[in-house]
Design a protein around this motif. Structure first.
Motif, PDB file in Angstrom:
ATOM      1  N   ASP A   1      -6.850   0.711  -5.473  1.00 50.05           N
ATOM      2  CA  ASP A   1      -8.139   0.572  -4.811  1.00 50.05           C
ATOM      3  C   ASP A   1      -9.202   1.312  -5.625  1.00 50.05           C
ATOM      4  O   ASP A   1      -8.935   1.880  -6.686  1.00 50.05           O
ATOM      5  CB  ASP A   1      -8.075   1.107  -3.379  1.00 50.05           C
ATOM      6  CG  ASP A   1      -7.574   2.539  -3.296  1.00 50.05           C
ATOM      7  OD1 ASP A   1      -7.619   3.267  -4.327  1.00 50.05           O
ATOM      8  OD2 ASP A   1      -7.138   2.953  -2.213  1.00 50.05           O
TER       9      ASP A   1
ATOM     10  N   LYS B   1      -3.507  -8.600  -6.169  1.00 50.29           N
ATOM     11  CA  LYS B   1      -2.983  -7.340  -5.654  1.00 50.29           C
ATOM     12  C   LYS B   1      -1.805  -6.794  -6.460  1.00 50.29           C
ATOM     13  O   LYS B   1      -1.510  -5.602  -6.411  1.00 50.29           O
ATOM     14  CB  LYS B   1      -2.545  -7.519  -4.190  1.00 50.29           C
ATOM     15  CG  LYS B   1      -3.690  -7.835  -3.244  1.00 50.29           C
ATOM     16  CD  LYS B   1      -4.690  -6.692  -3.189  1.00 50.29           C
ATOM     17  CE  LYS B   1      -5.800  -6.952  -2.189  1.00 50.29           C
ATOM     18  NZ  LYS B   1      -6.761  -5.825  -2.121  1.00 50.29           N
TER      19      LYS B   1
ATOM     20  N   HIS C   1       0.830  -1.205   0.000  1.00 52.31           N
ATOM     21  CA  HIS C   1       0.000   0.000   0.000  1.00 52.31           C
ATOM     22  C   HIS C   1       0.862   1.251   0.000  1.00 52.31           C
ATOM     23  O   HIS C   1       0.551   2.231  -0.694  1.00 52.31           O
ATOM     24  CB  HIS C   1      -0.935   0.006   1.213  1.00 52.31           C
ATOM     25  CG  HIS C   1      -1.892   1.162   1.221  1.00 52.31           C
ATOM     26  ND1 HIS C   1      -1.564   2.395   1.766  1.00 52.31           N
ATOM     27  CD2 HIS C   1      -3.147   1.288   0.727  1.00 52.31           C
ATOM     28  CE1 HIS C   1      -2.589   3.220   1.620  1.00 52.31           C
ATOM     29  NE2 HIS C   1      -3.556   2.584   0.987  1.00 52.31           N
TER      30      HIS C   1
END
Length: 311
Positions: free
Chosen positions: A291, A200, A125
Motif C-alpha cells: 500500500d 495486487k 493483506h
C-alpha cells in the motif's frame, strides 16, 4: 530458472470487481511433491503442538515417501489455536520437523480438535503485513493479529476468538459467488490478481497440479480484502508483464532455509516477495504489492546487502 520470456500471460478473466491473468511457465519438472491438503486427505501428515505448546512453532510429520510442501500462508486449524505457516517449506520424506508458524486465532488457547488443513490461506493483506514486519525486524505475530483485526473491522464482523477462518466463513457466500466464475486453464501454473483495477500480486508454482490445488484459496485470499467494489476497469496485460519483469529484476537475498528448500526474499518500491527453489526448480514464487504506507517506508529505507539470484 524463469526468464520473462518464459512467462506466458493468458487471456484474462473477470467478474464484478475482480480480474485474473492466468500464468503459464515451463513445466519440465521431475519432482514428485505432496501438498499439505493432499497429505491430510491421504492420512500421510500429522501436525501436533510441541510437548510444551508454544504459539509460533508446531511439529509436522511427513509419513509419505515424497517431500511434503507447505505453502507460505497455509492455514492449519485445531490444536490449541489456529496457525498459518510463515514460509514455504519442503519437509523430507518420512521425517518430522519443527515448523515456524503464526497464530490466526488470538482469542483461544486450549485444545479444540486434532489439526487439519483449513479451507483457506492467510488473506493477502495479512501475508504482506507479516512479511513486511519480518523485513523490517518488527513483531511478525503482532502484525498478523493486527491485520486480522483490520479484516474483521473492514467486514463489520467479529469472531468470538478473533479467528481468521471465521471471517472467511462469514463471507463464504459472497466469495464463492465471485471465485466460482474463474476457471483453471489447462497448463496454468500461476495467477496475477487484479482487484478494482489494481494489480495486487502474483503467485507461481512449479506445476499445474499444485497450482490447481491452491487456485480458489489464492483468489479468495485477495478478494476478501477487496473493500468497496468498482466493477468497470481496464485490464492492461502489458502493465502486468512489467510488474512481473520488475520482480524478476530485483535483488534476491538468500535466507536461512527451514527444510529442503532454498529460500530467497526480494523487494522493490512497489512490493515484496519470496522465492523457494528445490533441485533448481522454482517451487513457489510470490509477490505482493504494498500500500502507499509501505511504498513510502520502502523509499526511505535501505534494503539489506546481498547477492543477485536470477529467477
Amino acid at each position: 530458472m524463469i526468464e520473462i520470456e518464459d512467462i506466458e500471460l493468458m487471456a484474462f478473466q473477470s467478474h464484478k470487481n475482480m480480474a485474473i491473468i492466468p500464468i503459464k511457465t515451463p513445466t519440465n519438472y521431475k519432482l514428485d511433491i505432496l501438498t499439505l491438503q493432499k497429505g491430510f486427505e491421504l492420512g500421510l501428515v500429522e501436525v501436533k503442538e510441541l510437548e510444551t505448546s508454544t504459539v509460533n512453532t508446531l511439529t509436522v510429520k511427513n509419513n509419505s515417501v515424497t517431500p511434503l510442501l507447505l505453502i507460505e500462508g497455509d492455514e492449519i486449524i485445531g490444536g490449541d489455536q489456529n496457525r498459518i505457516v510463515n514460509s514455504s517449506i519442503l519437509i523430507a520424506p518420512e521425517s518430522e520437523m519443527k515448523v515456524p508458524v503464526n497464530c490466526t486465532e488470538k482469542g483461544r488457547w486450549g485444545y479444540k480438535h486434532e489439526f487439519k488443513a483449513s479451507e483457506h490461506m492467510a488473506n493477502a493483506h495479512t501475508r504482506f503485513a507479516r512479511s513486511s514486519a519480518k523485513l523490517y525486524d518488527m513483531d511478525e505475530q503482532a502484525a498478523v493479529w493486527s491485520s486480522i483485526n483490520e479484516l474483521e473491522s473492514e467486514r463489520s464482523f467479529a469472531s468470538p476468538t478473533q479467528a481468521m477462518s471465521e471471517s472467511y466463513d462469514n463471507a463464504k457466500k459472497d466469495l464463492n459467488e465471485i471465485v466460482n466464475e474463474f476457471k483453471v486453464i489447462s497448463g496454468q501454473t500461476g495467477v496475477l490478481v487484479i482487484i478494482n483495477g489494481e494489480i495486487k500480486g502474483f503467485e507461481v508454482f512449479f506445476s499445474p497440479e499444485i497450482y490447481s490445488q491452491y487456485h480458489e484459496k489464492i483468489l479468495k485470499s485477495y478478494l476478501i480484502d477487496s473493500g468497496d467494489a468498482i466493477e468497470e476497469f481496464v485490464v492492461n496485460t502489458d502493465y502486468a508483464r512489467s510488474i512481473i519483469s520488475a520482480a524478476i529484476d530485483c535483488e534476491y537475498i538468500e535466507k536461512e532455509n527451514v527444510g529442503l528448500e532454498e529460500c530467497f526474499e526480494f523487494k522493490n518500491d512497489d512490493g515484496l516477495g519470496t522465492l523457494y527453489v528445490y533441485e533448481d526448480e522454482v517451487v513457489h514464487w510470490s509477490y505482493l504489492l504494498g500500500d502507499d504506507e509501505y511504498k513510502k517506508h520502502c523509499k526511505l529505507s535501505e534494503g539489506p546487502a546481498g547477492t543477485n539470484y536470477r529467477v
